[in-house]
Design a protein around this motif. Structure first.
Motif, PDB file in Angstrom:
ATOM      1  N   ARG A  34      66.910  32.416  50.851  1.00 21.49           N
ATOM      2  CA  ARG A  34      65.759  32.452  51.811  1.00 21.49           C
ATOM      3  C   ARG A  34      64.587  33.296  51.510  1.00 21.49           C
ATOM      4  NH1 ARG A  34      62.824  29.586  55.053  1.00 21.49           N
ATOM      5  NH2 ARG A  34      62.587  30.433  57.306  1.00 21.49           N
ATOM      6  N   SER A  35      64.930  34.376  50.989  1.00 19.91           N
ATOM      7  CA  SER A  35      63.719  35.109  50.644  1.00 19.91           C
ATOM      8  C   SER A  35      63.086  34.837  49.289  1.00 19.91           C
ATOM      9  CB  SER A  35      64.186  36.535  50.282  1.00 19.91           C
ATOM     10  OG  SER A  35      63.303  37.328  49.638  1.00 19.91           O
ATOM     11  N   ARG A  36      63.918  34.020  48.469  1.00 27.97           N
ATOM     12  CA  ARG A  36      63.410  33.587  47.339  1.00 27.97           C
ATOM     13  C   ARG A  36      62.161  32.238  47.474  1.00 27.97           C
ATOM     14  NH1 ARG A  36      66.265  31.102  41.697  1.00 27.97           N
ATOM     15  NH2 ARG A  36      64.529  30.735  40.619  1.00 27.97           N
ATOM     16  N   THR A  37      62.774  31.569  48.406  1.00 27.42           N
ATOM     17  CA  THR A  37      61.911  30.421  48.963  1.00 27.42           C
ATOM     18  C   THR A  37      60.587  30.792  49.671  1.00 27.42           C
ATOM     19  OG1 THR A  37      63.980  28.906  49.386  1.00 27.42           O
ATOM     20  CG2 THR A  37      62.156  28.225  50.100  1.00 27.42           C
ATOM     21  N   LEU A  38      60.767  31.771  50.352  1.00 35.34           N
ATOM     22  CA  LEU A  38      59.555  32.227  51.281  1.00 35.34           C
ATOM     23  C   LEU A  38      58.491  32.966  50.405  1.00 35.34           C
ATOM     24  CD1 LEU A  38      61.220  33.567  54.395  1.00 35.34           C
ATOM     25  CD2 LEU A  38      59.568  31.708  54.321  1.00 35.34           C
ATOM     26  N   THR A  39      59.300  33.565  49.438  1.00 35.16           N
ATOM     27  CA  THR A  39      58.226  34.550  48.592  1.00 35.16           C
ATOM     28  C   THR A  39      57.630  33.606  47.473  1.00 35.16           C
ATOM     29  OG1 THR A  39      59.863  35.010  47.111  1.00 35.16           O
ATOM     30  CG2 THR A  39      59.283  36.665  48.879  1.00 35.16           C
ATOM     31  N   ARG A  93      54.241  35.946  45.311  1.00 33.56           N
ATOM     32  CA  ARG A  93      54.882  37.194  44.565  1.00 33.56           C
ATOM     33  C   ARG A  93      54.048  38.170  43.883  1.00 33.56           C
ATOM     34  NH1 ARG A  93      59.197  33.355  42.449  1.00 33.56           N
ATOM     35  NH2 ARG A  93      60.415  32.984  44.338  1.00 33.56           N
ATOM     36  N   TRP A  94      52.628  37.554  43.292  1.00 41.02           N
ATOM     37  CA  TRP A  94      51.974  38.494  42.805  1.00 41.02           C
ATOM     38  C   TRP A  94      51.185  39.300  43.868  1.00 41.02           C
ATOM     39  CZ3 TRP A  94      51.829  40.362  38.169  1.00 41.02           C
ATOM     40  CH2 TRP A  94      52.259  39.544  37.149  1.00 41.02           C
ATOM     41  N   PRO A  95      50.873  38.881  45.021  1.00 38.49           N
ATOM     42  CA  PRO A  95      50.177  39.409  46.125  1.00 38.49           C
ATOM     43  C   PRO A  95      51.389  40.650  46.463  1.00 38.49           C
ATOM     44  CG  PRO A  95      49.594  37.264  46.383  1.00 38.49           C
ATOM     45  CD  PRO A  95      50.587  37.272  45.208  1.00 38.49           C
ATOM     46  N   ILE A  96      52.340  40.181  46.520  1.00 39.58           N
ATOM     47  CA  ILE A  96      53.403  40.845  47.350  1.00 39.58           C
ATOM     48  C   ILE A  96      53.765  42.233  46.207  1.00 39.58           C
ATOM     49  CG2 ILE A  96      55.975  41.462  47.480  1.00 39.58           C
ATOM     50  CD1 ILE A  96      56.100  38.483  48.636  1.00 39.58           C
ATOM     51  N   PHE A  97      53.618  42.036  45.043  1.00 36.07           N
ATOM     52  CA  PHE A  97      53.656  42.889  43.973  1.00 36.07           C
ATOM     53  C   PHE A  97      52.723  43.929  44.177  1.00 36.07           C
ATOM     54  CE2 PHE A  97      52.593  44.668  39.405  1.00 36.07           C
ATOM     55  CZ  PHE A  97      53.955  45.169  39.194  1.00 36.07           C
ATOM     56  N   GLY A  98      51.439  43.334  44.213  1.00 36.78           N
ATOM     57  CA  GLY A  98      50.104  44.270  44.478  1.00 36.78           C
ATOM     58  C   GLY A  98      50.257  45.296  45.361  1.00 36.78           C
ATOM     59  N   ALA A  99      50.923  44.666  46.548  1.00 35.57           N
ATOM     60  CA  ALA A  99      51.057  45.414  47.831  1.00 35.57           C
ATOM     61  C   ALA A  99      51.842  46.630  47.574  1.00 35.57           C
ATOM     62  CB  ALA A  99      51.473  44.813  49.010  1.00 35.57           C
ATOM     63  N   PHE A 142      56.971  38.004  58.242  1.00 38.51           N
ATOM     64  CA  PHE A 142      56.344  37.337  59.341  1.00 38.51           C
ATOM     65  C   PHE A 142      55.134  36.493  58.914  1.00 38.51           C
ATOM     66  CE2 PHE A 142      52.955  37.251  62.484  1.00 38.51           C
ATOM     67  CZ  PHE A 142      53.791  37.000  63.747  1.00 38.51           C
ATOM     68  N   LEU A 143      54.385  37.045  58.116  1.00 41.50           N
ATOM     69  CA  LEU A 143      53.178  36.137  57.701  1.00 41.50           C
ATOM     70  C   LEU A 143      53.666  34.911  56.756  1.00 41.50           C
ATOM     71  CD1 LEU A 143      50.874  39.116  56.530  1.00 41.50           C
ATOM     72  CD2 LEU A 143      50.704  37.650  58.516  1.00 41.50           C
ATOM     73  N   LEU A 144      54.836  35.337  55.931  1.00 41.62           N
ATOM     74  CA  LEU A 144      55.226  34.014  55.205  1.00 41.62           C
ATOM     75  C   LEU A 144      55.892  32.886  55.959  1.00 41.62           C
ATOM     76  CD1 LEU A 144      56.918  35.914  52.034  1.00 41.62           C
ATOM     77  CD2 LEU A 144      54.601  34.447  52.150  1.00 41.62           C
ATOM     78  N   ARG A 145      56.347  33.233  57.181  1.00 39.13           N
ATOM     79  CA  ARG A 145      56.861  32.224  57.953  1.00 39.13           C
ATOM     80  C   ARG A 145      55.808  31.447  58.603  1.00 39.13           C
ATOM     81  NH1 ARG A 145      61.810  32.520  60.449  1.00 39.13           N
ATOM     82  NH2 ARG A 145      61.039  30.550  61.448  1.00 39.13           N
TER      83      ARG A 145
END
Length: 235
Positions: A151-156, A160-166, A216-219
């Protein structure tokens, strides 16, 4: 529910909203963080006293798991805040306890996968960490088991680059604070360990809040659901 809507997180939005949630719940977050990281502190004390390297390794693993467990416990508070409501400490603890076992099992499996990936020249470990970044919040909110990883792989996907940056920003902040604490003392024993514990207590909830905020934001962004729909599982 509409899946696969083109959406991409923004680093500033993720970090900003995570900080807002963190500040709004600062005292209860710090309290829960202090409790979560206490076993690691105790084990580090044993490691220093006994001079056993294996105990220090175990302490590191326990602290890493504590961070994941903290994410599970704080997910409820984050979701409530992002939908414009507040959560009591008792409610946060209650949700955390109810999801404790599945979050623990999930965290161990995810940790093993990331650890093995890291051994393989680091980069695969980073990729896996981004894949599974919102696995714990998904497990708590959607009451999933190990399928929370998929589920996480689908949502991200696509963000993933913005997540990595954060995440890098959090790591830099944590490293900077850690460096400052080492300048406060020349002690290599329990004083430094206690300072490192305090850094974890302060930074840990921010990292946990960011993972839950990211979920939350991804959902909302990818599946076009609103905050009330996401939080309905807790009602």
């Amino acid at each position: 529910m509409t899946a696969n809507v083109p959406y991409r997180l923004r680093v500033g939005d993720l970090v900003g909203r995570s900080l807002a949630v963190y500040v709004a719940n600062l005292l209860p977050f710090l309290l829960l963080s202090a409790i979560a990281y206490a076993p690691g502190l105790l084990l580090m004390y044993v490691a220093v006293s006994s001079e056993l390297a294996v105990v220090a390794v175990v302490a590191g693993v326990v602290s890493a798991l504590a961070g994941q467990m903290l994410t599970g416990a704080l997910t409820y508070a984050v979701v409530q805040k992002l939908r414009g409501e507040s959560a009591t400490l008792a409610e946060v603890v209650s949700v955390g306890v109810r999801s404790l076992l599945r979050v623990l099992i999930l965290s161990i499996v995810v940790g093993i996968c990331i650890g093995l990936g890291t051994v393989l020249f680091i980069v695969p470990g980073v990729i896996l960490a981004m894949w599974f970044y919102v696995a714990v919040p998904a497990a708590v909110v959607e009451r999933l088991g190990l399928d929370a990883m998929g589920r996480s792989r689908t949502l991200t996907d696509g963000s993933r680059w913005p997540i990595f940056g954060a995440v890098v920003l959090i790591v830099i902040a944590s490293g900077g604070i850690g460096w400052l604490t080492t300048q406060l003392t020349s002690e290599a024993g329990m004083v430094r360990i206690l300072l490192e514990y305090l850094v974890s207590v302060v930074i840990g909830p921010l990292g946990a809040a960011m993972a839950a905020t990211c979920y939350f934001l991804l959902r909302v962004g990818k599946e076009s659901v609103d905050a009330k729909q996401i939080a309905a599982v807790f009602d």
